[in-house]
Motif scaffolding. Structure first.
Motif, PDB file in Angstrom:
ATOM      1  N   GLY A 192     -10.386 -29.069  30.332  1.00 36.86           N
ATOM      2  CA  GLY A 192     -10.584 -27.834  29.597  1.00 36.86           C
ATOM      3  C   GLY A 192     -10.435 -27.955  28.098  1.00 36.86           C
ATOM      4  N   ILE A 193     -10.058 -29.128  27.600  1.00 33.28           N
ATOM      5  CA  ILE A 193      -9.926 -29.357  26.168  1.00 33.28           C
ATOM      6  C   ILE A 193     -11.055 -30.276  25.716  1.00 33.28           C
ATOM      7  CG2 ILE A 193      -8.446 -30.215  24.310  1.00 33.28           C
ATOM      8  CD1 ILE A 193      -7.302 -27.804  25.734  1.00 33.28           C
ATOM      9  N   GLY A 194     -11.844 -29.823  24.736  1.00 34.13           N
ATOM     10  CA  GLY A 194     -12.929 -30.644  24.213  1.00 34.13           C
ATOM     11  C   GLY A 194     -12.377 -31.684  23.255  1.00 34.13           C
ATOM     12  N   VAL A 195     -12.496 -32.961  23.610  1.00 30.71           N
ATOM     13  CA  VAL A 195     -11.912 -34.048  22.820  1.00 30.71           C
ATOM     14  C   VAL A 195     -13.015 -34.965  22.306  1.00 30.71           C
ATOM     15  CG1 VAL A 195     -10.310 -36.002  22.798  1.00 30.71           C
ATOM     16  CG2 VAL A 195      -9.796 -33.979  24.186  1.00 30.71           C
ATOM     17  N   LEU A 196     -13.062 -35.133  20.985  1.00 31.55           N
ATOM     18  CA  LEU A 196     -13.977 -36.084  20.362  1.00 31.55           C
ATOM     19  C   LEU A 196     -13.191 -37.356  20.087  1.00 31.55           C
ATOM     20  CD1 LEU A 196     -16.681 -36.826  18.971  1.00 31.55           C
ATOM     21  CD2 LEU A 196     -15.759 -35.804  16.879  1.00 31.55           C
ATOM     22  N   ILE A 197     -13.598 -38.459  20.735  1.00 34.67           N
ATOM     23  CA  ILE A 197     -12.919 -39.746  20.571  1.00 34.67           C
ATOM     24  C   ILE A 197     -13.717 -40.598  19.593  1.00 34.67           C
ATOM     25  CG2 ILE A 197     -12.019 -41.791  21.746  1.00 34.67           C
ATOM     26  CD1 ILE A 197     -11.981 -40.162  24.334  1.00 34.67           C
ATOM     27  N   THR A 198     -13.077 -40.995  18.498  1.00 36.01           N
ATOM     28  CA  THR A 198     -13.734 -41.804  17.488  1.00 36.01           C
ATOM     29  C   THR A 198     -13.000 -43.133  17.323  1.00 36.01           C
ATOM     30  OG1 THR A 198     -12.447 -40.853  15.662  1.00 36.01           O
ATOM     31  CG2 THR A 198     -14.486 -39.725  16.275  1.00 36.01           C
ATOM     32  N   GLY A 199     -13.562 -44.008  16.513  1.00 35.07           N
ATOM     33  CA  GLY A 199     -12.967 -45.321  16.273  1.00 35.07           C
ATOM     34  C   GLY A 199     -14.043 -46.358  16.037  1.00 35.07           C
TER      35      GLY A 199
ATOM     36  N   ILE B 180     -12.718 -40.342  33.230  1.00 33.68           N
ATOM     37  CA  ILE B 180     -13.607 -39.832  34.281  1.00 33.68           C
ATOM     38  C   ILE B 180     -12.987 -40.063  35.654  1.00 33.68           C
ATOM     39  CG2 ILE B 180     -15.846 -40.181  35.412  1.00 33.68           C
ATOM     40  CD1 ILE B 180     -16.933 -40.817  32.546  1.00 33.68           C
ATOM     41  N   THR B 181     -12.395 -41.233  35.861  1.00 34.25           N
ATOM     42  CA  THR B 181     -11.754 -41.523  37.152  1.00 34.25           C
ATOM     43  C   THR B 181     -10.520 -40.654  37.367  1.00 34.25           C
ATOM     44  OG1 THR B 181     -10.387 -43.328  36.232  1.00 34.25           O
ATOM     45  CG2 THR B 181     -12.574 -43.914  37.082  1.00 34.25           C
ATOM     46  N   ARG B 182      -9.992 -40.072  36.295  1.00 27.58           N
ATOM     47  CA  ARG B 182      -8.830 -39.190  36.386  1.00 27.58           C
ATOM     48  C   ARG B 182      -9.242 -37.728  36.540  1.00 27.58           C
ATOM     49  NH1 ARG B 182      -4.177 -41.863  34.250  1.00 27.58           N
ATOM     50  NH2 ARG B 182      -3.210 -39.864  33.756  1.00 27.58           N
ATOM     51  N   GLY B 183     -10.577 -37.475  36.597  1.00 29.49           N
ATOM     52  CA  GLY B 183     -11.049 -36.117  36.839  1.00 29.49           C
ATOM     53  C   GLY B 183     -11.609 -35.404  35.627  1.00 29.49           C
ATOM     54  N   CYS B 184     -11.713 -36.099  34.501  1.00 36.78           N
ATOM     55  CA  CYS B 184     -12.281 -35.487  33.295  1.00 36.78           C
ATOM     56  C   CYS B 184     -13.806 -35.611  33.315  1.00 36.78           C
ATOM     57  CB  CYS B 184     -11.699 -36.142  32.044  1.00 36.78           C
ATOM     58  SG  CYS B 184      -9.888 -36.033  31.962  1.00 36.78           S
ATOM     59  N   ARG B 185     -14.477 -34.985  32.349  1.00 33.14           N
ATOM     60  CA  ARG B 185     -15.943 -34.909  32.373  1.00 33.14           C
ATOM     61  C   ARG B 185     -16.534 -35.490  31.094  1.00 33.14           C
ATOM     62  NH1 ARG B 185     -17.303 -28.804  34.020  1.00 33.14           N
ATOM     63  NH2 ARG B 185     -19.288 -29.746  34.641  1.00 33.14           N
ATOM     64  N   LEU B 186     -17.579 -36.289  31.262  1.00 32.26           N
ATOM     65  CA  LEU B 186     -18.269 -36.902  30.128  1.00 32.26           C
ATOM     66  C   LEU B 186     -19.296 -35.931  29.550  1.00 32.26           C
ATOM     67  CD1 LEU B 186     -19.011 -39.480  28.410  1.00 32.26           C
ATOM     68  CD2 LEU B 186     -20.755 -39.920  30.155  1.00 32.26           C
ATOM     69  N   VAL B 187     -19.272 -35.775  28.226  1.00 34.18           N
ATOM     70  CA  VAL B 187     -20.281 -34.992  27.527  1.00 34.18           C
ATOM     71  C   VAL B 187     -21.255 -35.919  26.810  1.00 34.18           C
ATOM     72  CG1 VAL B 187     -20.710 -33.247  25.751  1.00 34.18           C
ATOM     73  CG2 VAL B 187     -18.700 -33.045  27.237  1.00 34.18           C
ATOM     74  N   ALA B 188     -20.721 -36.916  26.092  1.00 29.09           N
ATOM     75  CA  ALA B 188     -21.592 -37.821  25.339  1.00 29.09           C
ATOM     76  C   ALA B 188     -20.891 -39.147  25.109  1.00 29.09           C
ATOM     77  CB  ALA B 188     -21.987 -37.196  24.005  1.00 29.09           C
ATOM     78  N   ASP B 189     -21.681 -40.209  25.115  1.00 30.84           N
ATOM     79  CA  ASP B 189     -21.187 -41.535  24.767  1.00 30.84           C
ATOM     80  C   ASP B 189     -22.056 -42.114  23.670  1.00 30.84           C
ATOM     81  OD1 ASP B 189     -19.662 -44.003  25.033  1.00 30.84           O
ATOM     82  OD2 ASP B 189     -21.463 -44.836  25.969  1.00 30.84           O
ATOM     83  N   ASP B 190     -21.435 -42.758  22.719  1.00 31.72           N
ATOM     84  CA  ASP B 190     -22.084 -43.455  21.608  1.00 31.72           C
ATOM     85  C   ASP B 190     -22.518 -42.505  20.497  1.00 31.72           C
ATOM     86  OD1 ASP B 190     -22.951 -45.889  20.347  1.00 31.72           O
ATOM     87  OD2 ASP B 190     -24.999 -45.246  20.736  1.00 31.72           O
ATOM     88  N   MET B 191     -23.352 -41.515  20.816  1.00 28.61           N
ATOM     89  CA  MET B 191     -23.805 -40.553  19.810  1.00 28.61           C
ATOM     90  C   MET B 191     -23.444 -39.138  20.242  1.00 28.61           C
ATOM     91  SD  MET B 191     -27.584 -41.982  18.789  1.00 28.61           S
ATOM     92  CE  MET B 191     -27.848 -40.576  17.691  1.00 28.61           C
ATOM     93  N   VAL B 192     -22.753 -38.427  19.359  1.00 25.74           N
ATOM     94  CA  VAL B 192     -22.371 -37.047  19.643  1.00 25.74           C
ATOM     95  C   VAL B 192     -23.036 -36.151  18.603  1.00 25.74           C
ATOM     96  CG1 VAL B 192     -20.480 -35.419  19.994  1.00 25.74           C
ATOM     97  CG2 VAL B 192     -20.144 -37.850  20.512  1.00 25.74           C
ATOM     98  N   GLU B 193     -23.886 -35.242  19.072  1.00 30.85           N
ATOM     99  CA  GLU B 193     -24.522 -34.272  18.175  1.00 30.85           C
ATOM    100  C   GLU B 193     -23.624 -33.045  18.079  1.00 30.85           C
ATOM    101  OE1 GLU B 193     -28.419 -33.411  19.639  1.00 30.85           O
ATOM    102  OE2 GLU B 193     -29.293 -35.235  18.780  1.00 30.85           O
ATOM    103  N   ILE B 194     -23.200 -32.732  16.863  1.00 28.59           N
ATOM    104  CA  ILE B 194     -22.273 -31.624  16.648  1.00 28.59           C
ATOM    105  C   ILE B 194     -22.990 -30.518  15.883  1.00 28.59           C
ATOM    106  CG2 ILE B 194     -20.075 -30.922  15.630  1.00 28.59           C
ATOM    107  CD1 ILE B 194     -19.182 -33.836  15.850  1.00 28.59           C
ATOM    108  N   LYS B 195     -22.909 -29.315  16.396  1.00 30.00           N
ATOM    109  CA  LYS B 195     -23.471 -28.143  15.741  1.00 30.00           C
ATOM    110  C   LYS B 195     -22.356 -27.154  15.434  1.00 30.00           C
ATOM    111  CE  LYS B 195     -28.111 -28.212  17.839  1.00 30.00           C
ATOM    112  NZ  LYS B 195     -28.911 -28.185  16.603  1.00 30.00           N
ATOM    113  N   ARG B 196     -22.427 -26.592  14.236  1.00 33.45           N
ATOM    114  CA  ARG B 196     -21.472 -25.541  13.892  1.00 33.45           C
ATOM    115  C   ARG B 196     -22.048 -24.200  14.324  1.00 33.45           C
ATOM    116  NH1 ARG B 196     -18.001 -24.146   8.436  1.00 33.45           N
ATOM    117  NH2 ARG B 196     -17.464 -22.025   9.070  1.00 33.45           N
ATOM    118  N   VAL B 197     -21.405 -23.570  15.282  1.00 31.98           N
ATOM    119  CA  VAL B 197     -21.819 -22.257  15.779  1.00 31.98           C
ATOM    120  C   VAL B 197     -20.738 -21.269  15.377  1.00 31.98           C
ATOM    121  CG1 VAL B 197     -22.505 -20.912  17.791  1.00 31.98           C
ATOM    122  CG2 VAL B 197     -22.963 -23.373  17.725  1.00 31.98           C
TER     123      VAL B 197
END
Length: 316
Positions: free
Chosen positions: A147-154, A168-185
């Motif tokens: 339920g928490i949106g986390v952006l992982i960088t490095g 993911i194996t712990r039950g979390c959900r993938l949104v994006a890998d490698d490239m994340v498109e961010i929009k300000r709404v």
């Protein structure tokens, strides 16, 4: 993006195409604002803004229906002489023959929807809002961590994708890998993945993984709102890392400040578990509870109590 091409809007919206103008590929929409041209149907054009999407709702449609055919033709002829990008007829109302004829004459696209006018306007505003929102693409991984949106960088190779796979194996959900498109709404940041690489994850030594096929639809998510940023960095010997959490970091993306946690990476550390705990701790802070501040408060209270006890013994 500064504008939305009409052809792209048509592709996104589930609307019937009544008439498609020849220049549909060139027509641009620059605003999320929608107009209902009731006053224009009555002949008032002083404050008319023609560059908006124009919707003929039930009120406008019935007003035009009750006109004589000759007057309706003249009214629509003047209206379509303005540079309106598109006309949308709501509630699946019949398209007047005059409207269709004049659309061909003036080269205007006519669409029709079966929803109520208010719902149709809402859908258009949301779609245009996302398309016109300020956008930034960052290198990283986007996860929904319970339920928490986390952006992982490095930096490349630090272990972002491996951490994502472990989450993911712990039950979390993938949104994006490698490239994340961010929009300000408005005052939020919405992260998603380019469609070309959506739900794919790259693991060095294994290759490309299709997370949706491997783990099911419950392991992926099309988009999420970013609540915090976690930066992974290689552990540097001798570098001081925050151990209490009293000094909170932040990072600014598209003008919005987000809480940031820096996690040093070295063999033996369970980074996925740390990211999960950091996300849950961030949620507690948002709810008003900060464990570091609570401990600091207890320590200060204990020291104060001891000082008072010492002063009382000294007086005796």
């Amino acid at each position: 993006m500064d504008y939305v091409l009409l052809k792209d809007l048509i592709g996104e919206m589930n609307l019937e195409v009544v008439y498609l103008s020849d220049d549909v590929n060139k027509v641009k929409i620059f605003t999320t604002e929608i107009s209902r041209p009731g006053l224009q149907m009555a002949g008032y054009y002083e404050k008319f803004v023609p560059d908006r999407v124009q919707i003929l709702g039930s009120a406008e449609w019935h007003f035009l229906r009750d006109m004589e055919a000759e007057k309706r033709y003249a009214t629509l002829d003047k209206f379509l002489s303005y540079p309106v990008p598109v006309i949308v007829v709501a509630r699946n109302h019949q398209v007047f023959p005059e409207l269709l004829e004049l659309a061909r004459k003036h080269g205007k696209t006519i669409l029709r929807g079966n929803k109520s006018t208010s719902k149709l306007i809402n859908d258009l505003v949301i779609n245009l809002g996302l398309s016109l929102a300020p956008t930034e693409t960052v290198h990283g991984v986007m996860m929904d961590v319970f339920g928490i949106g986390v952006l992982i960088t490095g930096k490349s190779g630090v272990g972002k994708s491996e951490t994502a796979l472990d989450l993911i194996t712990r039950g979390c959900r993938l949104v994006a890998d490698d490239m994340v498109e961010i929009k300000r709404v408005e005052d939020t940041l919405r992260g998603t993945c380019p469609e070309l690489i959506r739900y794919f994850l790259e693991i060095r030594g294994v290759g490309i993984l299709d997370i949706e096929r491997l783990y099911g639809v419950g392991a992926v998510k099309q988009f999420d709102y970013i609540d915090m940023v976690v930066e992974l960095e290689a552990w540097e010997k001798g570098k001081e890392y925050d151990r209490m959490g009293l000094e909170e970091e932040s990072v600014e993306i598209l003008g919005i400040s987000l809480p940031k946690v820096t996690i040093p990476v070295k063999p033996g550390r369970n980074i996925a578990m740390i990211v999960e705990v950091a996300a849950k701790n961030n949620r507690q802070k948002r709810l008003g509870y900060n464990a570091a501040e609570e401990l600091d408060k207890r320590v200060r209270h204990s020291i104060e109590e001891r000082r008072k006890a010492f002063d009382n013994r000294s007086e005796l």
